[in-house]
Structure formats: structure tokens, C-alpha cells
Design a protein around this motif. Structure first.
Motif, PDB file in Angstrom:
ATOM      1  N   GLY A 385       0.798  -1.219   0.000  1.00  0.00           N
ATOM      2  CA  GLY A 385       0.000   0.000   0.000  1.00  0.00           C
ATOM      3  C   GLY A 385       0.830   1.267   0.000  1.00  0.00           C
ATOM      4  O   GLY A 385       0.482   2.247   0.656  1.00  0.00           O
ATOM      5  N   VAL A 386       1.948   1.266  -0.722  1.00  0.00           N
ATOM      6  CA  VAL A 386       2.750   2.488  -0.825  1.00  0.00           C
ATOM      7  C   VAL A 386       2.936   2.817  -2.301  1.00  0.00           C
ATOM      8  O   VAL A 386       2.744   1.967  -3.161  1.00  0.00           O
ATOM      9  N   SER A 387       3.315   4.076  -2.569  1.00  0.00           N
ATOM     10  CA  SER A 387       3.544   4.447  -3.959  1.00  0.00           C
ATOM     11  C   SER A 387       4.964   4.060  -4.324  1.00  0.00           C
ATOM     12  O   SER A 387       5.838   3.939  -3.464  1.00  0.00           O
ATOM     13  N   MET A 388       5.182   3.871  -5.627  1.00  0.00           N
ATOM     14  CA  MET A 388       6.499   3.454  -6.081  1.00  0.00           C
ATOM     15  C   MET A 388       7.558   4.504  -5.795  1.00  0.00           C
ATOM     16  O   MET A 388       8.680   4.188  -5.437  1.00  0.00           O
ATOM     17  N   GLU A 389       7.187   5.779  -5.969  1.00  0.00           N
ATOM     18  CA  GLU A 389       8.152   6.858  -5.757  1.00  0.00           C
ATOM     19  C   GLU A 389       8.707   6.819  -4.337  1.00  0.00           C
ATOM     20  O   GLU A 389       9.888   7.064  -4.115  1.00  0.00           O
ATOM     21  N   SER A 390       7.844   6.456  -3.383  1.00  0.00           N
ATOM     22  CA  SER A 390       8.273   6.530  -1.990  1.00  0.00           C
ATOM     23  C   SER A 390       9.318   5.473  -1.654  1.00  0.00           C
ATOM     24  O   SER A 390      10.007   5.567  -0.644  1.00  0.00           O
ATOM     25  N   THR A 391       9.471   4.466  -2.488  1.00  0.00           N
ATOM     26  CA  THR A 391      10.458   3.427  -2.169  1.00  0.00           C
ATOM     27  C   THR A 391      11.846   3.802  -2.679  1.00  0.00           C
ATOM     28  O   THR A 391      12.818   3.123  -2.366  1.00  0.00           O
ATOM     29  N   ILE A 392      11.928   4.886  -3.464  1.00  0.00           N
ATOM     30  CA  ILE A 392      13.199   5.198  -4.124  1.00  0.00           C
ATOM     31  C   ILE A 392      14.394   5.288  -3.168  1.00  0.00           C
ATOM     32  O   ILE A 392      15.437   4.697  -3.442  1.00  0.00           O
ATOM     33  N   PRO A 393      14.278   5.967  -2.018  1.00  0.00           N
ATOM     34  CA  PRO A 393      15.467   6.055  -1.150  1.00  0.00           C
ATOM     35  C   PRO A 393      16.004   4.685  -0.741  1.00  0.00           C
ATOM     36  O   PRO A 393      17.191   4.531  -0.475  1.00  0.00           O
ATOM     37  N   TRP A 394      15.141   3.680  -0.665  1.00  0.00           N
ATOM     38  CA  TRP A 394      15.610   2.350  -0.277  1.00  0.00           C
ATOM     39  C   TRP A 394      16.054   1.545  -1.480  1.00  0.00           C
ATOM     40  O   TRP A 394      17.089   0.899  -1.481  1.00  0.00           O
ATOM     41  N   VAL A 395      15.204   1.602  -2.521  1.00  0.00           N
ATOM     42  CA  VAL A 395      15.426   0.674  -3.618  1.00  0.00           C
ATOM     43  C   VAL A 395      16.683   1.053  -4.399  1.00  0.00           C
ATOM     44  O   VAL A 395      17.359   0.188  -4.953  1.00  0.00           O
ATOM     45  N   LEU A 396      17.053   2.314  -4.373  1.00  0.00           N
ATOM     46  CA  LEU A 396      18.228   2.725  -5.140  1.00  0.00           C
ATOM     47  C   LEU A 396      19.490   2.019  -4.654  1.00  0.00           C
ATOM     48  O   LEU A 396      20.342   1.641  -5.445  1.00  0.00           O
ATOM     49  N   TRP A 397      19.592   1.810  -3.348  1.00  0.00           N
ATOM     50  CA  TRP A 397      20.757   1.097  -2.823  1.00  0.00           C
ATOM     51  C   TRP A 397      20.829  -0.308  -3.393  1.00  0.00           C
ATOM     52  O   TRP A 397      21.906  -0.816  -3.713  1.00  0.00           O
ATOM     53  N   MET A 398      19.662  -0.914  -3.494  1.00  0.00           N
ATOM     54  CA  MET A 398      19.650  -2.284  -3.997  1.00  0.00           C
ATOM     55  C   MET A 398      19.944  -2.324  -5.486  1.00  0.00           C
ATOM     56  O   MET A 398      20.592  -3.241  -5.977  1.00  0.00           O
ATOM     57  N   VAL A 399      19.459  -1.282  -6.205  1.00  0.00           N
ATOM     58  CA  VAL A 399      19.761  -1.204  -7.634  1.00  0.00           C
ATOM     59  C   VAL A 399      21.269  -1.097  -7.823  1.00  0.00           C
ATOM     60  O   VAL A 399      21.867  -1.787  -8.656  1.00  0.00           O
ATOM     61  N   VAL A 400      21.903  -0.240  -7.002  1.00  0.00           N
ATOM     62  CA  VAL A 400      23.351  -0.063  -7.118  1.00  0.00           C
ATOM     63  C   VAL A 400      24.068  -1.379  -6.840  1.00  0.00           C
ATOM     64  O   VAL A 400      24.965  -1.786  -7.580  1.00  0.00           O
ATOM     65  N   ALA A 401      23.608  -2.081  -5.792  1.00  0.00           N
ATOM     66  CA  ALA A 401      24.265  -3.341  -5.435  1.00  0.00           C
ATOM     67  C   ALA A 401      24.138  -4.359  -6.554  1.00  0.00           C
ATOM     68  O   ALA A 401      25.101  -5.030  -6.946  1.00  0.00           O
ATOM     69  N   MET A 402      22.943  -4.443  -7.110  1.00  0.00           N
ATOM     70  CA  MET A 402      22.692  -5.414  -8.173  1.00  0.00           C
ATOM     71  C   MET A 402      23.498  -5.052  -9.419  1.00  0.00           C
ATOM     72  O   MET A 402      24.062  -5.932 -10.075  1.00  0.00           O
ATOM     73  N   ALA A 403      23.553  -3.758  -9.726  1.00  0.00           N
ATOM     74  CA  ALA A 403      24.328  -3.326 -10.890  1.00  0.00           C
ATOM     75  C   ALA A 403      25.802  -3.675 -10.684  1.00  0.00           C
ATOM     76  O   ALA A 403      26.488  -4.098 -11.617  1.00  0.00           O
ATOM     77  N   GLY A 404      26.255  -3.542  -9.440  1.00  0.00           N
ATOM     78  CA  GLY A 404      27.637  -3.898  -9.131  1.00  0.00           C
ATOM     79  C   GLY A 404      27.900  -5.359  -9.441  1.00  0.00           C
ATOM     80  O   GLY A 404      28.896  -5.707 -10.092  1.00  0.00           O
ATOM     81  N   THR A 405      26.986  -6.222  -8.997  1.00  0.00           N
ATOM     82  CA  THR A 405      27.133  -7.646  -9.264  1.00  0.00           C
ATOM     83  C   THR A 405      27.130  -7.904 -10.769  1.00  0.00           C
ATOM     84  O   THR A 405      27.893  -8.730 -11.273  1.00  0.00           O
ATOM     85  N   MET A 406      26.262  -7.163 -11.467  1.00  0.00           N
ATOM     86  CA  MET A 406      26.162  -7.354 -12.916  1.00  0.00           C
ATOM     87  C   MET A 406      27.492  -7.017 -13.593  1.00  0.00           C
ATOM     88  O   MET A 406      27.974  -7.778 -14.433  1.00  0.00           O
TER      89      MET A 406
END
Lengths: 426, 138
Positions: A385-406
């Protein structure tokens, strides 16, 4: 003609026409305009999906759903929390581990995110994790699913790139998938410590051996699927069927949690999920046929090769291109649109096609939880029940981590290729 | 409709299972399961059109309420056109198969028994989409 093909597709796609239809109509328009013969239309649609290897898709979808309904997910959660114990962020770590294990049964990211979300979301919220963080973690964890075998994405890749066999791709996805999972665990743990989530132990640690015994039935499923394929007993499709019947037996006989009504619902639901995927496959084959007959992608690939970019720059630009595409499109459409363009380039540079498949699939995994259009994130945000925009501060860290693995897998191809070579698939 | 889907899935699985457990080369069951999968896909696609479950990028149009209704119409209209074409040419494909007595590779059945499903269900999808278009947005 080339422009007509892409022009129609892009315009229709951006105006919200279903992707499958956008690809189908763009292909049809070109076929009609260049007089290639309209009879190719039904022929391509029919032969596009009347392929035996594609049968693995509906069956793996059923397998994932049936294990979820049988209550296997809950026992795996207990087992994972017994392993992790009580520490900061333990529930986040458990969620990622569960997603990885379930990824070894089903093969689609959004389905996996929904399954993990249903089990983990309530307890994570109760333990005081912010909703946004929870949605982000589960979406990211679900994306490892298309890397950890079995994976629907790899089945489609292998269909388009016959040089890369499904077992080889499955084996190649294993280590990068686990590596991505571990990286995500590290990030989730670090974020939890930094923000002091779950400072008080939420639940008692379940006894290890008891929970292992309960979860054993579920944990055996990936072993059966992968072991069966490894030993040459089953083809991927047969492994999926065996997994379905195994899940059925576990749910019906051992846990006694599956009613016939549940099974009926699983069948209906999986038929619909699978047919949405297969509709894209069917209509995309019109697009693919039109473009290959016209030689659109050869022109483009030659143009790209003609720029004379160094190999490494080319590779990184391909990844950036796919990253952007991955924000808007799902993995299967991307394969159909971009692979005919990318494979000639990969062959030109002598890249290993199995490794290339793993790298671009990691790219797709990243796109699954990257705002604004990650499918997994859509699922978990709706659940939390949250908007996608509101997850950005958290999800960006995970995107960076995943991109690193890639990028790690990009520059150390052995991470992907070692296992299939050792198993003798290459 | 839902019942057919379930039944098809089970049949598909049984086909593969029979082949595996009897340890005989039942290659011809592949042919049947593949056709069943085509039928399942098309019926499921029709279902998904009804529920608006197909993958589409609504990100850009959903932001502008004025565009929304028009975009929905366009999406339905385009899908209608696509499956209309498929139905029309699909009939001709099946007709050709019938006319020239094309038989299937492993079972030797008339090919049109299989190919007829594509136009048949496409017509179904067209009807369904017309209903969606007529009723407007849910």
C-alpha cells in the motif's frame, strides 16, 4: 520500412496498447506495406507458440503457484529464520533467502515477489520495518528468481539463441543469481543496522532441526528439478511437470493443505499468467519475422559495428541501453526486440552466448525492481500500500548493489561460465 | 472458460507424464500437448483482455486523465484489429490446409484440426473485445 516498423511499435507501446498487440500490429503493417504476403501472419503466430520447449513456461508457473498454496513457503520461512537467528535486519535477510529458495522452484519474478510478500510482509511490518523498505527488499529479492534456475527468461533466450542450451543457461545463472542474492542480503542488513530496524527480537528463533525437517519437502524441490536435469533424467519441461506433481503430492498427502478448489484455482491462475507471456511470444514472432525478412537488424547491427567502437565500450553501451529499456519493458519483450540486433554483435566480437545471456538477464532482473516500471516493485508496492516513488530512497541502494554484481559478472565471465563448463554443458 | 483452461493444463501434464513414465517414445503426445498449449494461450489471452491483465505501458497515459479513456479505447481497438486480422487470415490458413489435405508430421491427422483453433478463438477474442469496447471502461 525499418522506420515504419519501429515507429508504429513505439507509438502504440507508449500509448498504452498491450505490448503483444503493439508488436503484432507493427509487424503486420510492415508485412502489408511491403507485400510480403499476409498469409505469413497466422502462420507465424501459430508456429511462434506451437513449440515444445515453450511448454516449460506454463508448467513452471504452475509449479511455483502450487508450492505457494501447499504452504511450503511458510515452512521455508521458519527454516530461514532458524538459520539467520535474531539480529538486526534478520527478517529482511529471511525474506531474501526465501525468495532465492522459491526461485529454485518457480521461474517468474512477479509471482515469486507476490508469494514472498504474502508470507513476509505482515511479520516485517509487525517488527517495525517501514512499508517502503519492505516493498523494496521483497521486490529486489524476487528479481533473483529469473537468474536462479529454473527461469522462464532463460527458456525464451534459448529459444531465440539456439546456440545456448537451456541446461547450460540454467547452470550459468546459478552463481550470478546466488551472488546477487548475497549482495542484496548485505545491503538489506547494512540498511537495517544503519536505521536500527528490528532492534528488539520479534519472534523466538525456531529450533533448527525441527524446522529443517518441516521445510525438507520444500527444500527438496529445487534439488529434484536441478538434479533431474543434471543427471539427464528430464528435459526442462519434464522437470517442471515432475515438480508440479511433487508439489501436488506434498500439498495433498503430506501437508494436507491443498483442497481441490485450491488446485482448480492454481490451474486457472497459472493458465492466465502463462497465456499473457505466450501472447507476447506469439505476436512478437510476427514482429521478429517481419524485421528479419527485411533485414532491419542486420542494417542496425552493421551500423553499430561500423562505428568502430572498442569492444568494451560497445558492451557497456549495450548494457546501458538494456537498462533503460528494462525500466519500461518486460524481459520477454526485450528479448524479442533486442536479441536479433544484439546477437550479430555478440557473434562479431566472439562473446560467449551463454555468458551474454546471463549478463543481459541480470540486466532484466535489475529492470524488474527499478522504478518507475519494475514489475516486481509494482506487485510489492500494491501489497504494501505504498507508492512506487516513496520506495526510491531504499530501492536505489539495492539497484546499485545489483548493478555492481552485474558488472562483476560482465568483467569476470568465469562467474557464469565455470559451473556449466564443470558440468560439461559447454 | 476457466474449466477448459484447467482441463487443458492437466491434459498437457498428463501427456508429458505418460511419455516419461511409460519410457516409450511417445513423441506424438508432443504434438497434442503443443496444440493444447496454443488453445490454452488463446483462451487465456481472451480472459486477460477481459480483465485488463495484458502487459502494457500505461505509465504515460495514466498520468493524464483526459488521455486515459481515449487510450483505453485505442488499446482495445488495436487489439480488435489484430485479432480480427488473425481470424480472417487464420480461416484462410486452415482452409488451405483442408483443401490441400495437409497432414501433421507425427500423427498424420489433418492439419486443419489444429490450425482451425487459431481463427476460432480469435473470433472469440474479437467478440470479447467488442463487448469491452461497447461497455467502455469498467
Amino acid at each position: 520500412m525499418d522506420w515504419l516498423l519501429f515507429g508504429i511499435f513505439v507509438v502504440l507501446m507508449l500509448s498504452g496498447v498491450p505490448l503483444a498487440v503493439a508488436m503484432g500490429l507493427a509487424g503486420t503493417a510492415v508485412v502489408a506495406a511491403s507485400g510480403l504476403g499476409m498469409m505469413s501472419l497466422p502462420t507465424n503466430v501459430y508456429t511462434g507458440i506451437a513449440k515444445y520447449p515453450l511448454m516449460a513456461i506454463p508448467v513452471f508457473v504452475i509449479a511455483g503457484l502450487i508450492f505457494e498454496r501447499a504452504g511450503v513457503a511458510a515452512t521455508i520461512v521458519r527454516f530461514a529464520s532458524a538459520v539467520v537467528g535474531q539480529r538486526r535486519g534478520s527478517l529482511a535477510i529471511v525474506a531474501i533467502m526465501v525468495a532465492m529458495i522459491l526461485g529454485g522452484i518457480s521461474g517468474s519474478g512477479p509471482a515469486d515477489s507476490a508469494a514472498v510478500g504474502a508470507v513476509m510482509l505482515p511479520s516485517m511490518l509487525k517488527a517495525g520495518y517501514p512499508r517502503q523498505f519492505t516493498a523494496a527488499v521483497i521486490a529486489a529479492a524476487g528479481s533473483t528468481d529469473i537468474l536462479i534456475p529454473p527461469s522462464i527468461a532463460f527458456v525464451i533466450y534459448s529459444l531465440l539463441v539456439p546456440q545456448a542450451s537451456v541446461p547450460a543457461l540454467f547452470a550459468a545463472g546459478m552463481i550470478p543469481g546466488i551472488l546477487s542474492g548475497l549482495t542484496l542480503i548485505l545491503v538489506a542488513w547494512w540498511l537495517s543496522v544503519r536505521h536500527g530496524f528490528e532492534s528488539e527480537p520479534a519472534e523466538v528463533r525456531p529450533p533448527f532441526w525441527q524446522s529443517l525437517k518441516d521445510a525438507g519437502w520444500g527444500l527438496a524441490a529445487p534439488v529434484i528439478i536441478l538434479g533431474g536435469m543434471r543427471s539427464g533424467f528430464f528435459t526442462p519441461t519434464e522437470a517442471a511437470v515432475v515438480a508440479v506433481f511433487y508439489g501436488f503430492l506434498v500439498g495433498k498427502v503430506i501437508y494436507r493443505s491443498l483442497s481441490w478448489r485450491d488446485i482448480y484455482e492454481v490451474l486457472v491462475e497459472s493458465a492466465e499468467i502463462a497465456s499473457v507471456i505466450l501472447t507476447v511470444v506469439a505476436l512478437a514472432s510476427v514482429f521478429a519475422w517481419a524485421s528479419s525478412t527485411l533485414g532491419t537488424f542486420d542494417h542496425l547491427a552493421n551500423a553499430m559495428l561500423g562505428t568502430g567502437l572498442p569492444e568494451i565500450v560497445m558492451l557497456i553501451s549495450i548494457q546501458l541501453l538494456l537498462l533503460i529499456a528494462g525500466m519500461f519493458l518486460d524481459a520477454i519483450s526485450i528479448y524479442f526486440i533486442f536479441l536479433p540486433l544484439l546477437i550479430p554483435i555478440a557473434i562479431h566480437y566472439n562473446w560467449d552466448l551463454v555468458w551474454f545471456g546471463v549478463v543481459i538477464t541480470m540486466n532484466m532482473a535489475l529492470g524488474q525492481f527499478h522504478p518507475p516500471l519494475g514489475v516486481n516493485l509494482m506487485v510489492t508496492c500494491r501489497m504494501a500500500g505504498v507508492s512506487m516513488e516513496s520506495t526510491i530512497p531504499w530501492v536505489l541502494w539495492m539497484v546499485v548493489a545489483m548493478a555492481g554484481t552485474m558488472f562483476l559478472v560482465t568483467f569476470v565471465p568465469e562467474l557464469a561460465l565455470w559451473l556449466p563448463r564443470t558440468l560439461g554443458y559447454l | 472458460m476457466a474449466v477448459t483452461m484447467g482441463a487443458l493444463c492437466v491434459l498437457t501434464m498428463v501427456n508429458v507424464l505418460v511419455r516419461y513414465f511409460t519410457d516409450l517414445s511417445f513423441a506424438f503426445t508432443e504434438e497434442i500437448s503443443v496444440v493444447l498449449m496454443v488453445v490454452m494461450t488463446l483462451i487465456g489471452a481472451s480472459h486477460a483482455f477481459g480483465n485488463n491483465h495484458h502487459i502494457a505501458i500505461v505509465f504515460f497515459v495514466e498520468r493524464r486523465p483526459a488521455l486515459r479513456v481515449a487510450a483505453r479505447r485505442l488499446a482495445t481497438g488495436c487489439s480488435l484489429l489484430m485479432f480480427g486480422l488473425l481470424a480472417w487470415y487464420g480461416v484462410r490458413m486452415a482452409w488451405d490446409d483442408y483443401l490441400y489435405d495437409v497432414t501433421t508430421p507425427s500423427l498424420g491427422f489433418p492439419q486443419w484440426w489444429y490450425t482451425i483453433w487459431l481463427p476460432l478463438i480469435s473470433v472469440l477474442i474479437v467478440l470479447r473485445l467488442s463487448v469491452v469496447l461497447y461497455k467502455g471502461e469498467k
